[in-house]
Write a protein that holds these residues in place. Structure first.
Motif, mmCIF file in Angstrom:
data_model
loop_
_atom_site.group_PDB
_atom_site.id
_atom_site.type_symbol
_atom_site.label_atom_id
_atom_site.label_comp_id
_atom_site.label_asym_id
_atom_site.label_seq_id
_atom_site.Cartn_x
_atom_site.Cartn_y
_atom_site.Cartn_z
ATOM 1 N N VAL A 64 8.111 -7.640 -4.551
ATOM 2 C CA VAL A 64 7.438 -6.498 -3.940
ATOM 3 C C VAL A 64 8.337 -5.818 -2.906
ATOM 4 C CG1 VAL A 64 6.293 -7.694 -2.013
ATOM 5 C CG2 VAL A 64 5.186 -5.732 -3.091
ATOM 6 N N GLN A 65 9.251 -6.593 -2.309
ATOM 7 C CA GLN A 65 10.174 -5.994 -1.339
ATOM 8 C C GLN A 65 11.297 -5.224 -2.031
ATOM 9 O OE1 GLN A 65 13.042 -8.501 0.757
ATOM 10 N NE2 GLN A 65 12.458 -7.526 2.688
ATOM 11 N N ARG A 66 11.884 -5.848 -3.052
ATOM 12 C CA ARG A 66 13.016 -5.230 -3.759
ATOM 13 C C ARG A 66 12.574 -4.345 -4.929
ATOM 14 N NH1 ARG A 66 17.672 -6.300 -0.665
ATOM 15 N NH2 ARG A 66 17.223 -8.234 0.478
ATOM 16 N N VAL A 80 11.255 -5.212 -7.927
ATOM 17 C CA VAL A 80 11.705 -5.726 -9.218
ATOM 18 C C VAL A 80 10.479 -5.853 -10.107
ATOM 19 C CG1 VAL A 80 12.954 -7.553 -10.413
ATOM 20 C CG2 VAL A 80 13.533 -6.987 -8.032
ATOM 21 N N LYS A 81 10.341 -4.957 -11.059
ATOM 22 C CA LYS A 81 9.097 -4.829 -11.816
ATOM 23 C C LYS A 81 8.812 -6.037 -12.705
ATOM 24 C CE LYS A 81 8.988 0.226 -11.861
ATOM 25 N NZ LYS A 81 8.948 1.455 -12.682
ATOM 26 N N TRP A 82 9.832 -6.597 -13.356
ATOM 27 C CA TRP A 82 9.560 -7.686 -14.298
ATOM 28 C C TRP A 82 9.123 -8.958 -13.578
ATOM 29 C CZ3 TRP A 82 12.270 -12.316 -14.527
ATOM 30 C CH2 TRP A 82 13.486 -12.359 -13.836
ATOM 31 N N ILE A 83 9.709 -9.220 -12.400
ATOM 32 C CA ILE A 83 9.279 -10.393 -11.626
ATOM 33 C C ILE A 83 7.872 -10.178 -11.081
ATOM 34 C CG2 ILE A 83 9.741 -11.806 -9.588
ATOM 35 C CD1 ILE A 83 12.673 -11.337 -9.953
ATOM 36 N N MET A 84 7.602 -8.960 -10.640
ATOM 37 C CA MET A 84 6.272 -8.652 -10.116
ATOM 38 C C MET A 84 5.225 -8.796 -11.212
ATOM 39 S SD MET A 84 4.928 -7.876 -7.248
ATOM 40 C CE MET A 84 3.323 -7.357 -6.619
ATOM 41 N N LEU A 117 -1.286 -5.075 -7.419
ATOM 42 C CA LEU A 117 -1.342 -3.941 -8.336
ATOM 43 C C LEU A 117 -1.119 -2.628 -7.588
ATOM 44 C CD1 LEU A 117 -4.384 -4.879 -10.632
ATOM 45 C CD2 LEU A 117 -1.950 -4.938 -11.232
ATOM 46 N N ARG A 118 -1.701 -2.509 -6.401
ATOM 47 C CA ARG A 118 -1.531 -1.296 -5.596
ATOM 48 C C ARG A 118 -0.074 -1.116 -5.188
ATOM 49 N NH1 ARG A 118 -0.525 2.533 -3.056
ATOM 50 N NH2 ARG A 118 -1.885 3.856 -1.788
ATOM 51 N N CYS A 119 0.573 -2.201 -4.788
ATOM 52 C CA CYS A 119 1.987 -2.123 -4.403
ATOM 53 C C CYS A 119 2.874 -1.815 -5.615
ATOM 54 C CB CYS A 119 2.425 -3.430 -3.747
ATOM 55 S SG CYS A 119 1.673 -3.734 -2.134
ATOM 56 N N ARG A 143 9.009 4.967 -5.378
ATOM 57 C CA ARG A 143 8.518 6.180 -4.721
ATOM 58 C C ARG A 143 9.165 6.398 -3.352
ATOM 59 N NH1 ARG A 143 2.063 6.391 -5.153
ATOM 60 N NH2 ARG A 143 2.494 8.459 -4.261
ATOM 61 N N GLY A 144 10.349 5.770 -3.155
ATOM 62 C CA GLY A 144 11.137 6.032 -1.956
ATOM 63 C C GLY A 144 10.901 5.105 -0.790
ATOM 64 N N LEU A 145 10.164 3.989 -0.998
ATOM 65 C CA LEU A 145 9.846 3.099 0.122
ATOM 66 C C LEU A 145 10.762 1.883 0.203
ATOM 67 C CD1 LEU A 145 7.722 2.823 2.429
ATOM 68 C CD2 LEU A 145 6.407 1.357 0.882
ATOM 69 N N GLN A 146 11.575 1.635 -0.811
ATOM 70 C CA GLN A 146 12.348 0.396 -0.876
ATOM 71 C C GLN A 146 13.257 0.209 0.333
ATOM 72 O OE1 GLN A 146 14.619 -0.116 -4.455
ATOM 73 N NE2 GLN A 146 15.478 -2.070 -3.830
ATOM 74 N N ALA A 147 13.944 1.266 0.758
ATOM 75 C CA ALA A 147 14.852 1.141 1.906
ATOM 76 C C ALA A 147 14.101 0.743 3.166
ATOM 77 C CB ALA A 147 15.592 2.464 2.119
#
Length: 364
Positions: free
Chosen positions: A253-255, A257-261, A316-318, A324-328
């Protein structure tokens, strides 16, 4: 208002001081209780070291000798976890985690109150009115072992409850302080702020998931399960699996990474089947082995299940906010107070305590 360093403000120091002092007092009370019982009961072999009634069975003794060490271990884990969460919330300037900590602290009050009843249920096997010298350890009247340890058991929920009100007062002060920290991380964009708050909720839930899973597992391993049973081995094996799952979910959720999530979310749904344990706590064929810990196990299991479902929903919300530009902002989530070179900055270079700003921006 500048973003202050960790423990640089009175509110931060008072909050962590309150948590630390109550943790010490509660652990001392539980330790004294454990020591007083250990003087009269052999907690290692499951046999009393004083005269007991012939109607007391070895199984009852065994359940009690396991219940009190479990009580001590559970509260030690809870207090250490709370201290970690308090420092972590202050370090991250995470008001969501502080609010979660208040809810957790209230649950500690309930748990400490339940332990008074459960300890009496395990220790007092002959009733409150027997009162003979031969039943010092398994009667509940005056002059018995229960009468000696009861005040220390009652002090614990009282101290935790009092500290809860103090924590609420300090969290109100920290709310304004940490609001500026979030502005430093994500800026004034309301959508970014909302996404970042959902991310904070997710990380906070993962931490509480680990505690409640550990609490249920600890009680099952210490009090209930036999070491030679298959269920004992499965429970032991589940500990590292769940720990790795929670860590990977946090990193995903921090990085972003869709497949791990995706895998983490599927595993959460699978883990929700653990709720079947509630049936075993109360069904006639197995309820006896859960007698002295049924109340706490029930509370922990239900809360763990609710948290797991909540974590899945927030996950699911995250997931929907990925890319969408929040990763940094997630990776650099710990704001620090900017340093000023030279002498004091003038009023057009600093805002109140010295954090340099650009043009004026309305946070609203």
């Amino acid at each position: 208002m500048a973003v202050e360093p960790l423990l640089a403000t009175k509110a931060q120091r008072a909050f962590i001081g309150t948590v630390t002092i109550q943790a010490i007092v509660v652990l001392v009370m539980v330790g004294i209780t454990f020591n007083k019982v250990d003087e009269h009961v052999d907690l290692h072999e499951g046999k009393y070291t004083v005269h007991v009634s012939l109607v007391t069975t070895w199984d009852k003794n065994s359940r009690f000798t396991q219940t009190l060490p479990c009580y001590l271990a559970l509260f030690a884990l809870a207090e250490l976890f709370e201290l970690f969460m308090a420092f972590d919330a202050l370090r991250l300037r995470n008001i969501i985690q502080l609010i979660g900590l208040l809810i957790f602290h209230l649950a500690l009050v309930v748990s400490a109150a339940l332990q008074v009843h459960q300890t009496k249920s395990a220790l007092v096997t002959l009733g409150d009115d027997c009162g003979s010298e031969e039943s010092f350890t398994d009667c509940g009247g005056s002059g018995t072992l229960w009468a000696k340890i009861q005040p220390f058991l009652i002090v614990a929920p009282c101290v935790i409850g009092l500290s809860w009100f103090l924590m609420i007062f300090f969290v109100r002060k920290l709310y304004a302080e940490f609001g500026w920290a979030i502005f430093h991380v994500v800026g004034a964009n309301p959508k970014m702020k909302t996404m970042y708050q959902w991310y904070q909720i997710m990380i906070c839930l993962l931490k509480f998931d680990f505690f409640f899973f550990s609490g249920v597992t600890m009680q099952l391993l210490i009090v209930v399960l036999q070491r030679n049973s298959a269920e004992y081995g499965v429970t032991i094996a589940a500990i590292p699996v769940v720990l790795i799952l929670l860590i990977l979910c946090g990193l995903a959720v921090q990085r972003e990474v869709k497949w791990i999530m995706s895998i983490s979310l599927v595993m959460m749904l699978a883990a929700s089947s653990y709720l079947y344990k509630l049936v075993r706590f109360y069904e006639p064929s197995s309820q006896a082995q859960y007698q002295t810990t049924r109340a706490t196990l029930t509370v922990f299991t239900i809360v763990a299940f609710i948290l797991l479902i909540g974590t899945f929903a927030v996950g699911l919300r995250c997931f929907a906010d990925f890319d969408r530009g929040l990763q940094a902002s997630k990776i650099n989530a710990v704001p620090s107070r900017p340093k000023l070179a030279g002498e004091k900055a003038s009023s057009n270079q600093a805002y109140q305590s010295g954090a340099p700003l650009g043009p004026r921006i309305s946070i609203e």
